[in-house]
Scaffold this motif. Structure first.
Motif, PDB file in Angstrom:
ATOM      1  N   LEU A   1      10.210   4.184 101.777  1.00  0.00           N
ATOM      2  CA  LEU A   1      10.570   3.021 102.199  1.00  0.00           C
ATOM      3  C   LEU A   1      12.116   2.984 102.141  1.00  0.00           C
ATOM      4  O   LEU A   1      12.753   3.442 101.321  1.00  0.00           O
ATOM      5  CB  LEU A   1      10.099   2.007 100.946  1.00  0.00           C
ATOM      6  CG  LEU A   1      10.323   0.495 101.055  1.00  0.00           C
ATOM      7  CD1 LEU A   1       9.901   0.005 102.381  1.00  0.00           C
ATOM      8  CD2 LEU A   1       9.842  -0.096 100.072  1.00  0.00           C
TER       9      LEU A   1
ATOM     10  N   GLN B   1       4.220   3.117  98.861  1.00  0.00           N
ATOM     11  CA  GLN B   1       5.288   3.676  98.196  1.00  0.00           C
ATOM     12  C   GLN B   1       5.318   4.011  96.744  1.00  0.00           C
ATOM     13  O   GLN B   1       4.835   3.198  95.939  1.00  0.00           O
ATOM     14  CB  GLN B   1       6.425   2.466  98.634  1.00  0.00           C
ATOM     15  CG  GLN B   1       7.697   2.586  97.922  1.00  0.00           C
ATOM     16  CD  GLN B   1       8.606   3.941  98.479  1.00  0.00           C
ATOM     17  OE1 GLN B   1       8.440   4.386  99.512  1.00  0.00           O
ATOM     18  NE2 GLN B   1       9.312   4.627  97.279  1.00  0.00           N
TER      19      GLN B   1
ATOM     20  N   CYS C   1       2.703  -7.487  95.989  1.00  0.00           N
ATOM     21  CA  CYS C   1       3.860  -6.858  95.617  1.00  0.00           C
ATOM     22  C   CYS C   1       3.781  -6.776  93.983  1.00  0.00           C
ATOM     23  O   CYS C   1       3.819  -7.835  93.377  1.00  0.00           O
ATOM     24  CB  CYS C   1       4.849  -7.708  96.017  1.00  0.00           C
ATOM     25  SG  CYS C   1       6.532  -6.709  95.862  1.00  0.00           S
TER      26      CYS C   1
ATOM     27  N   SER D   1       1.340  -2.031 102.183  1.00  0.00           N
ATOM     28  CA  SER D   1       2.380  -2.646 102.342  1.00  0.00           C
ATOM     29  C   SER D   1       3.733  -1.907 102.510  1.00  0.00           C
ATOM     30  O   SER D   1       3.882  -0.568 101.899  1.00  0.00           O
ATOM     31  CB  SER D   1       2.687  -3.462 100.952  1.00  0.00           C
ATOM     32  OG  SER D   1       1.939  -4.466 100.851  1.00  0.00           O
TER      33      SER D   1
ATOM     34  N   GLY E   1       6.254   3.740  93.322  1.00  0.00           N
ATOM     35  CA  GLY E   1       6.728   2.464  92.253  1.00  0.00           C
ATOM     36  C   GLY E   1       5.789   1.315  92.859  1.00  0.00           C
ATOM     37  O   GLY E   1       6.188   0.233  92.303  1.00  0.00           O
ATOM     38  N   CYS E   2       5.083   1.453  93.849  1.00  0.00           N
ATOM     39  CA  CYS E   2       4.221  -0.029  94.251  1.00  0.00           C
ATOM     40  C   CYS E   2       3.116   0.063  93.554  1.00  0.00           C
ATOM     41  O   CYS E   2       2.288   0.674  94.022  1.00  0.00           O
ATOM     42  CB  CYS E   2       4.110   0.176  95.808  1.00  0.00           C
ATOM     43  SG  CYS E   2       3.366  -1.293  96.495  1.00  0.00           S
TER      44      CYS E   2
ATOM     45  N   GLN F   1      12.370  -0.932  97.201  1.00  0.00           N
ATOM     46  CA  GLN F   1      12.884  -2.275  97.993  1.00  0.00           C
ATOM     47  C   GLN F   1      14.077  -2.649  97.037  1.00  0.00           C
ATOM     48  O   GLN F   1      15.040  -3.513  97.436  1.00  0.00           O
ATOM     49  CB  GLN F   1      11.799  -3.195  97.833  1.00  0.00           C
ATOM     50  CG  GLN F   1      12.207  -4.268  98.729  1.00  0.00           C
ATOM     51  CD  GLN F   1      11.679  -5.597  98.172  1.00  0.00           C
ATOM     52  OE1 GLN F   1      12.280  -6.511  97.536  1.00  0.00           O
ATOM     53  NE2 GLN F   1      10.271  -5.970  98.325  1.00  0.00           N
TER      54      GLN F   1
HETATM   55  S1  SF4 Z   1       6.494  -1.213  98.369  1.00  0.00           S
HETATM   56 FE1  SF4 Z   1       5.082  -2.527  96.941  1.00  0.00          FE
HETATM   57  S2  SF4 Z   1       6.246  -3.158  94.875  1.00  0.00           S
HETATM   58 FE2  SF4 Z   1       7.816  -2.420  96.799  1.00  0.00          FE
HETATM   59  S3  SF4 Z   1       8.132  -4.332  97.850  1.00  0.00           S
HETATM   60 FE3  SF4 Z   1       6.546  -3.538  99.100  1.00  0.00          FE
HETATM   61  S4  SF4 Z   1       4.678  -4.279  98.385  1.00  0.00           S
HETATM   62 FE4  SF4 Z   1       6.505  -4.787  96.847  1.00  0.00          FE
END
Ligand code: SF4
Length: 470
Positions: A449, A416, A188, A339, A418-419, A163
């Motif tokens: 992502l 993803q 997040c 997410s 790094g999440c 992101q």
């Molecule tokens: S992948 Fe995870 S850390 Fe990245 S924006 Fe989405 S929720 Fe947030």
């Protein structure tokens, strides 16, 4: 075009669809712009294929492609809304409508629209970037996205999820917004410091953090009051940068309309789940879920009409036993969790599956904001009760319920790289689902992502999972 590019098969809309599309309503955007079905047809069949060839590229690994289901007329409208993001946002901004980066997840969009602004998800920023230059193919847009992402990694950190690309696009001035106003909620791990980084960037943006009290606070008076005051501050900050005014009655009216949108999208889900034959493919079903949460700059009244048309079309398909295009007979039903990333819908469909829901966007459709009384308190209470934001076990048990309703055969939790939060909770959610719903689960980490091309590695794992379920 290279020889390889010449081999690309592009999607086309057959002429037989035109009259059906022309019998539907026009779309009205919040800046007052109207577009007729004939104009939509002209755009989707003449202008967009030249400007955005990547979207018409039918390759399986194309994550940003249009649905195969050219007969699903409502789908053409969702695709039109997607392919005109950048044009529409620039037009809206030139009329003084502020654009607000509102990442952080499943919060309701009513307050942003009530204050006369358009909230932009980071995904919408990526769509904007894709639409900046005409004529690019799939690989070219992926290379450009990756370059922007890498500039963000150099500037901010190598550890954030992809992101970072949306933030780099804003810091580099590729995409212009008027304010950054994310929700700092549980889902997040990266949003807070990605947003904080803008405080030291060359470009200066008003920054409004909306602090979401986590860990099941919905029944605590202090939490509702505190969160309501955050929402009030958000609206006041938006009103500061726009000439539009807003009354409490105006906010209540917007809440009513957004409640109706969410309810309609949920009705469509229930209708879809009740069918013996899936009436849409995974791509079109995903679009309905997203649009029910976020009208993407369409006025709420017009969004309601589009959802009503969709409901009618889904109903007709069920009545006539019409299956979503691209699906196999009796596909394996997959429920998606996590997410920001999801299994590539085309891969799922072509491998013999279908996506029957996704926890994140689905939880937003269940939000019903009370329509009488203090609108800020009502919004706070409703947002604090989003199932996806509850402690992990509560979230997982709600997911089990959805899996049963949607008659899913298997669940994929995708996160993803790094999440940190989603990767940490994925196994626990999957284990609870396995135990309580009695279905197989798969947890996959991906690096897709904001990318346009899915990796073969993650596709293979989804395909093998579907094969195993079968
Ligand atoms: S992948 Fe995870 S850390 Fe990245 S924006 Fe989405 S929720 Fe947030």
């Amino acid at each position: 075009m290279s020889n390889q590019a010449n081999k690309v098969k592009f999607l086309t809309y057959p002429e037989r669809i035109r009259s059906r599309l022309e019998r539907t309503g026009e779309i009205v955007f919040i800046d007052g712009q109207h577009v007729t079905p004939s104009q939509i047809w002209q755009f989707m069949t003449e202008e967009a294929p030249k400007r955005f060839p990547y979207a018409y590229d039918t390759k399986t690994y194309n994550i940003v492609r249009l649905s195969d289901d050219v007969d699903f007329v409502s789908g053409i409208k969702y695709n039109y809304i997607e392919l005109t993001w950048r044009d529409r946002m620039l037009a809206a901004r030139s009329k003084g409508i502020p654009l607000i980066l509102n990442e952080g997840g499943g919060q309701t969009r009513d307050p942003y629209y009530a204050a006369g602004a358009i909230p932009l998800r980071p995904g919408a920023v990526s769509t904007w970037v894709r639409e900046m230059e005409d004529g690019l193919d799939l690989h070219q847009i992926d290379l450009r996205n990756t370059a922007i992402m890498e500039s963000g990694r150099k500037l901010i950190t190598i550890e954030a999820c992809n992101q970072i690309g949306a933030h780099a696009a804003i810091s580099d001035g590729v995409v212009d917004v008027d304010m950054l106003a994310p929700f700092l909620c549980l889902r997040c791990s990266d949003v807070a410091y990605l947003v904080e980084k803008h405080r030291s960037s060359q470009r200066s943006y008003p920054l409004q953090l909306i602090d979401y009290p986590i860990n099941n606070q919905v029944n605590k008076e202090w939490a509702v009051e505190y969160f309501a005051s955050n929402l009030k501050r958000l609206i006041a900050s938006i009103l500061n940068i726009t000439s539009a005014g807003m009354t409490e009655d105006g906010l209540k009216e917007e809440i009513k309309l957004h409640n109706k949108m969410r309810r309609l999208a949920l009705d469509i889900h229930e209708l879809w789940w009740s069918a013996n034959i899936p009436p849409t493919n995974s791509t079109d079903f995903n679009n309905i879920r997203i649009f029910g949460n976020d009208p993407c700059g369409v006025s709420a009244i017009s969004a309601i009409s589009i959802l009503e048309e969709t409901k009618q079309e889904v109903h007709e398909r069920i009545k006539n036993s019409i299956k979503g295009a691209g699906l196999t007979d009796d596909p394996v039903r997959l429920f998606a969790c996590g997410s920001c990333v999801s299994p590539n819908p085309t891969v799922v469909d072509r491998a013999g599956g279908v996506v029957v829901g996704k926890d994140d966007w689905l939880s937003g459709l269940y939000i019903e904001v009370k329509e009488n009384g203090n609108p800020y308190g009502n919004l706070a209470k409703a947002n604090l009760s989003i199932s996806y934001e509850q402690p992990i076990e509560v979230r997982a048990l709600w997911t089990v319920e959805q899996i049963k309703k949607s008659k899913a055969d298997g669940m994929i939790f995708m996160h993803q790289w790094g999440c940190n939060y989603q990767s940490a909770v994925s196994r626990m959610v999957a284990d609870i689902v396995k135990e309580k719903a009695g279905i197989p689960t798969l947890v996959i980490e991906v690096d897709e992502l904001d990318k346009a091309e899915a990796l073969e590695q993650s596709q293979n794992r989804v395909e093998s999972f579907i094969e195993m379920l079968r």
